[in-house]
Design an enzyme around this catalytic site. Structure first.
Site, PDB file in Angstrom:
ATOM      1  N   GLN A  27      -5.292  19.055   3.363  1.00 23.49           N
ATOM      2  CA  GLN A  27      -5.470  18.732   1.938  1.00 23.49           C
ATOM      3  C   GLN A  27      -6.911  18.351   1.665  1.00 23.49           C
ATOM      4  O   GLN A  27      -7.517  17.580   2.410  1.00 23.49           O
ATOM      5  CB  GLN A  27      -4.538  17.568   1.552  1.00 23.49           C
ATOM      6  CG  GLN A  27      -4.703  17.049   0.131  1.00 23.49           C
ATOM      7  CD  GLN A  27      -5.660  15.862   0.037  1.00 23.49           C
ATOM      8  OE1 GLN A  27      -5.774  15.077   0.979  1.00 23.49           O
ATOM      9  NE2 GLN A  27      -6.364  15.735  -1.072  1.00 23.49           N
TER      10      GLN A  27
ATOM     11  N   TYR B 114       0.837  -1.212   0.000  1.00 20.93           N
ATOM     12  CA  TYR B 114       0.000   0.000   0.000  1.00 20.93           C
ATOM     13  C   TYR B 114       0.869   1.259   0.000  1.00 20.93           C
ATOM     14  O   TYR B 114       0.645   2.198  -0.747  1.00 20.93           O
ATOM     15  CB  TYR B 114      -0.941   0.020   1.214  1.00 20.93           C
ATOM     16  CG  TYR B 114      -1.706   1.321   1.272  1.00 20.93           C
ATOM     17  CD1 TYR B 114      -2.624   1.630   0.273  1.00 20.93           C
ATOM     18  CD2 TYR B 114      -1.492   2.263   2.273  1.00 20.93           C
ATOM     19  CE1 TYR B 114      -3.307   2.841   0.269  1.00 20.93           C
ATOM     20  CE2 TYR B 114      -2.166   3.473   2.281  1.00 20.93           C
ATOM     21  CZ  TYR B 114      -3.071   3.752   1.278  1.00 20.93           C
ATOM     22  OH  TYR B 114      -3.729   4.955   1.266  1.00 20.93           O
TER      23      TYR B 114
ATOM     24  N   ARG C 112      -3.537   0.601  -8.531  1.00 23.28           N
ATOM     25  CA  ARG C 112      -2.138   0.303  -8.232  1.00 23.28           C
ATOM     26  C   ARG C 112      -2.038  -1.214  -8.108  1.00 23.28           C
ATOM     27  O   ARG C 112      -2.500  -1.804  -7.129  1.00 23.28           O
ATOM     28  CB  ARG C 112      -1.705   1.018  -6.955  1.00 23.28           C
ATOM     29  CG  ARG C 112      -1.594   2.527  -7.168  1.00 23.28           C
ATOM     30  CD  ARG C 112      -1.100   3.254  -5.949  1.00 23.28           C
ATOM     31  NE  ARG C 112      -2.109   3.312  -4.906  1.00 23.28           N
ATOM     32  CZ  ARG C 112      -3.020   4.285  -4.787  1.00 23.28           C
ATOM     33  NH1 ARG C 112      -3.057   5.273  -5.644  1.00 23.28           N
ATOM     34  NH2 ARG C 112      -3.893   4.255  -3.819  1.00 23.28           N
TER      35      ARG C 112
ATOM     36  N   TYR D 280      -9.699  16.856  -1.213  1.00 24.04           N
ATOM     37  CA  TYR D 280     -10.110  16.288  -2.498  1.00 24.04           C
ATOM     38  C   TYR D 280     -11.431  16.925  -2.891  1.00 24.04           C
ATOM     39  O   TYR D 280     -12.109  17.551  -2.072  1.00 24.04           O
ATOM     40  CB  TYR D 280     -10.297  14.772  -2.373  1.00 24.04           C
ATOM     41  CG  TYR D 280      -9.028  13.975  -2.575  1.00 24.04           C
ATOM     42  CD1 TYR D 280      -8.217  14.188  -3.681  1.00 24.04           C
ATOM     43  CD2 TYR D 280      -8.658  12.984  -1.666  1.00 24.04           C
ATOM     44  CE1 TYR D 280      -7.063  13.445  -3.876  1.00 24.04           C
ATOM     45  CE2 TYR D 280      -7.498  12.236  -1.857  1.00 24.04           C
ATOM     46  CZ  TYR D 280      -6.715  12.476  -2.962  1.00 24.04           C
ATOM     47  OH  TYR D 280      -5.580  11.741  -3.164  1.00 24.04           O
TER      48      TYR D 280
ATOM     49  N   LYS E  57      -2.144  21.295  -5.572  1.00 24.45           N
ATOM     50  CA  LYS E  57      -1.147  20.222  -5.571  1.00 24.45           C
ATOM     51  C   LYS E  57      -1.363  19.313  -6.776  1.00 24.45           C
ATOM     52  O   LYS E  57      -2.509  18.958  -7.089  1.00 24.45           O
ATOM     53  CB  LYS E  57      -1.301  19.404  -4.281  1.00 24.45           C
ATOM     54  CG  LYS E  57      -0.465  18.144  -4.203  1.00 24.45           C
ATOM     55  CD  LYS E  57      -0.567  17.519  -2.825  1.00 24.45           C
ATOM     56  CE  LYS E  57       0.236  16.247  -2.717  1.00 24.45           C
ATOM     57  NZ  LYS E  57      -0.402  15.085  -3.358  1.00 24.45           N
TER      58      LYS E  57
ATOM     59  N   THR F 291      -6.057  19.214  -4.063  1.00 20.40           N
ATOM     60  CA  THR F 291      -5.371  18.253  -4.927  1.00 20.40           C
ATOM     61  C   THR F 291      -6.063  18.210  -6.288  1.00 20.40           C
ATOM     62  O   THR F 291      -7.247  17.916  -6.389  1.00 20.40           O
ATOM     63  CB  THR F 291      -5.357  16.855  -4.284  1.00 20.40           C
ATOM     64  OG1 THR F 291      -4.561  16.937  -3.093  1.00 20.40           O
ATOM     65  CG2 THR F 291      -4.747  15.806  -5.206  1.00 20.40           C
TER      66      THR F 291
ATOM     67  N   HIS G  67       2.030  12.941  -7.785  1.00 20.28           N
ATOM     68  CA  HIS G  67       1.370  12.079  -6.810  1.00 20.28           C
ATOM     69  C   HIS G  67       2.273  10.904  -6.419  1.00 20.28           C
ATOM     70  O   HIS G  67       1.809   9.803  -6.126  1.00 20.28           O
ATOM     71  CB  HIS G  67       0.036  11.573  -7.367  1.00 20.28           C
ATOM     72  CG  HIS G  67      -1.052  11.479  -6.337  1.00 20.28           C
ATOM     73  ND1 HIS G  67      -1.965  12.488  -6.107  1.00 20.28           N
ATOM     74  CD2 HIS G  67      -1.381  10.493  -5.466  1.00 20.28           C
ATOM     75  CE1 HIS G  67      -2.806  12.105  -5.151  1.00 20.28           C
ATOM     76  NE2 HIS G  67      -2.463  10.903  -4.744  1.00 20.28           N
TER      77      HIS G  67
HETATM   78  C1  LIG Z   1       0.004   5.945   0.903  1.00 20.22           C
HETATM   79  C2  LIG Z   1      -0.139   7.267   0.203  1.00 20.22           C
HETATM   80  C3  LIG Z   1      -1.368   7.892   0.223  1.00 20.22           C
HETATM   81  C4  LIG Z   1      -1.520   9.130  -0.423  1.00 20.22           C
HETATM   82  N1  LIG Z   1      -2.719   9.777  -0.344  1.00 20.22           N
HETATM   83  C5  LIG Z   1      -2.834  11.039  -0.834  1.00 20.22           C
HETATM   84  C6  LIG Z   1      -4.011  11.794  -0.609  1.00 20.22           C
HETATM   85  O1  LIG Z   1      -4.951  11.330   0.032  1.00 20.22           O
HETATM   86  N2  LIG Z   1      -4.067  13.042  -1.132  1.00 20.22           N
HETATM   87  C7  LIG Z   1      -3.036  13.595  -1.852  1.00 20.22           C
HETATM   88  O2  LIG Z   1      -3.117  14.739  -2.309  1.00 20.22           O
HETATM   89  N3  LIG Z   1      -1.889  12.881  -2.066  1.00 20.22           N
HETATM   90  C8  LIG Z   1      -1.773  11.649  -1.557  1.00 20.22           C
HETATM   91  N4  LIG Z   1      -0.607  10.946  -1.739  1.00 20.22           N
HETATM   92  C9  LIG Z   1       0.491  11.551  -2.501  1.00 20.22           C
HETATM   93  C10 LIG Z   1       1.403  12.352  -1.582  1.00 20.22           C
HETATM   94  O3  LIG Z   1       0.770  13.482  -1.071  1.00 20.22           O
HETATM   95  C11 LIG Z   1       2.651  12.823  -2.341  1.00 20.22           C
HETATM   96  O4  LIG Z   1       2.260  13.527  -3.488  1.00 20.22           O
HETATM   97  C12 LIG Z   1       3.572  11.680  -2.736  1.00 20.22           C
HETATM   98  O5  LIG Z   1       3.591  10.665  -1.762  1.00 20.22           O
HETATM   99  C13 LIG Z   1       4.970  12.209  -2.932  1.00 20.22           C
HETATM  100  O6  LIG Z   1       5.809  11.256  -3.464  1.00 20.22           O
HETATM  101  P1  LIG Z   1       6.776  10.310  -2.593  1.00 20.22           P
HETATM  102  O7  LIG Z   1       5.892   9.305  -1.978  1.00 20.22           O
HETATM  103  O8  LIG Z   1       7.696   9.741  -3.607  1.00 20.22           O
HETATM  104  O9  LIG Z   1       7.451  11.187  -1.590  1.00 20.22           O
HETATM  105  C14 LIG Z   1      -0.432   9.712  -1.115  1.00 20.22           C
HETATM  106  C15 LIG Z   1       0.801   9.057  -1.111  1.00 20.22           C
HETATM  107  C16 LIG Z   1       0.960   7.851  -0.462  1.00 20.22           C
HETATM  108  C17 LIG Z   1       2.309   7.195  -0.466  1.00 20.22           C
END
Ligand SMILES: Cc1cc2nc3c(=O)[nH]c(=O)nc-3n(C[C@H](O)[C@H](O)[C@H](O)COP(=O)(O)O)c2cc1C
Length: 420
Positions: free
Chosen positions: A162, A59, A201, A164, A288, A192, A312
């Site tokens: 953040q 995950y 995924r 959605y 974002k 976002t 993301h």
């Molecule tokens: C498990 C997980 C859940 C995420 N959920 C969201 C989310 O709910 N909203 C959002 O804007 N980005 C979400 N993201 C993206 C992160 O905000 C971010 O853009 C991303 O993790 C950055 O890349 P990195 O994991 O390589 O540092 C999520 C990332 C992960 C790993």
């Protein structure tokens, strides 16, 4: 599946953040014992892989498609070279900075994550605590496992929220969440943009994760053989949609709430909707997921204060450019009219400095913090922040700048920079 085992690269050498004779130069020396076990963030990733039930690791770690977006983020960052100048600086610069009108200890932060509790039960509160302690921004996700109000108590000085697109009934939920975020003291609202569609995924799917969360026998076995994760779950309970559950039918169980949330979330914000939030939200507003400079210009023209360049973390679709490659074009399109930040692929303080040298005001990490939790439990996020800051300071010293501001003048070789 690509093999991404730990390969200590020159930019992640333990000596950089050394606790030995070099520690003085590196500035912040992370806890020596922890540092020995997990000298860099990729070591935490391997620790998480070992410690967690498979679904929890998949995950937090898995990307869209074949994970090529994740790999691209990493290799694009690795390809950015900083050309040092020597003979000017004899001391390390500080990392204090101002972001969207507030002071922070360093230009690094915790990116918003939905359901991080699936990766480590109780994740949100541990992330918030560590960010508050270190005085770096913490962005609570819409789908987080902690209410906005609780986040405001734990992280009063560093909280951002953040959102959605929750557009049903004239954005009833979205606007109400923004109202609650303001009341809870969130300094910035982050909209976002980059989830216009839901994608899959594959590693998540293959490990058995479903929404709502219904562990099958194999997953239960994984939980029972992962004492750390099991202990965190017994302490913190099952993953839940804390900020959103109050909007579902009273007495609704976790499955009904999950379905309710799925039904409410639809598509990405339109620019008209961004303008509407701009009107309502009086504090700093950020968007974002920007990758195209024209979108950055559009956001600036609507009065948006902050832009987070991001793909993301490679979790949406494999074909997106690396965020670091899109960054310079966005910086030049905004021409100082907004605070440009980035995330996606950050695994070291060296990466943070690369982003700053290319014009970002801050860099956020997502997966790195969850790997920290997976490897070390509640101590993990603090260790990740310590590593990022220590590595950042060592890198600043190495390239020879006397302040963060001087980084903008460092010569950078960036072969992948997006040219449109
Ligand atoms: C498990 C997980 C859940 C995420 N959920 C969201 C989310 O709910 N909203 C959002 O804007 N980005 C979400 N993201 C993206 C992160 O905000 C971010 O853009 C991303 O993790 C950055 O890349 P990195 O994991 O390589 O540092 C999520 C990332 C992960 C790993």
């Amino acid at each position: 599946m690509l093999d991404r085992t730990v390969e200590p690269s020159p930019n992640q050498s333990p000596a950089q953040v050394g606790v030995s004779a070099d520690a003085g130069m590196a500035g912040v020396a992370p806890d020596a014992k922890l540092h020995r076990r997990f000298p860099t963030i990729p070591f935490l990733r391997e620790g998480a892989r070992r410690n967690l039930p498979r679904f929890a690791f998949e995950y937090m770690d898995g990307g869209a498609g074949e994970d090529t977006g994740i790999d691209r983020n990493w290799s694009a960052l690795d390809a950015v070279e900083l050309i040092p100048r020597y003979g000017v600086s004899t001391s390390l610069p500080g990392t204090e900075c101002e972001l969207l009108g507030r002071r922070y200890a360093a230009p690094v932060g915790v990116a918003p994550m939905g359901s991080p509790s699936l990766g480590w039960p109780g994740a949100d509160q541990y992330l918030a605590r560590a960010a508050q302690k270190a005085r770096v921004p913490y962005v609570l996700g819409t789908v987080g496992g902690m209410t906005i109000e609780r986040a405001g108590e734990i992280a009063p000085d560093v909280l951002w929220f953040q959102l959605y697109r929750l557009a049903k009934d004239e954005h009833r939920l979205g606007l109400d969440l923004a109202r609650r975020a303001e009341a809870a003291g969130a300094h910035a609202l982050v909209l976002t943009l980059d989830v216009p569609v839901r994608t899959t995924r594959p590693r998540e799917v293959h490990s058995g994760i479903t929404t709502p969360f219904r562990p099958d026998l194999r997953m239960l076995l994984g939980i029972l053989t992962s004492p750390g994760w099991l202990g965190a779950m017994l302490k913190n309970g099952q993953p839940r949609f804390a900020s959103l559950r109050g909007y579902a039918r009273e007495g609704a169980g976790i499955n009904e709430i999950a379905n309710f949330v799925r039904g409410e979330m639809r598509g990405g914000f339109t620019w008209e909707e961004v303008a509407r939030y701009r009107e309502r939200w009086k504090r700093p507003l950020a968007v974002k997921g920007v990758l195209h400079p024209a979108d950055a210009e559009r956001a600036v023209s609507l009065g948006v204060d902050g832009i987070i360049v991001s793909n993301h973390g490679g979790r949406q679709i494999d074909a997106l450019p690396a965020a670091i490659d899109a960054l310079p074009a966005v910086v030049s399109a905004t021409a100082g009219r907004a605070t440009v930040m980035m995330d996606s692929g950050v695994r070291s303080g060296v990466d943070v400095v690369r982003a700053l040298a290319l014009g970002a005001s801050a860099a956020f990490a997502g997966k790195a913090f969850l790997w920290g939790l997976g490897a070390l439990g509640e101590r993990g996020p603090g260790h990740v922040i310590d590593l990022l800051i220590a590595e950042m300071r060592a890198t600043l010293g190495q390239v020879g700048v006397r302040s963060l501001a001087e980084l903008r003048d460092v010569t950078v070789r960036h072969p992948g920079a997006l040219q449109l």
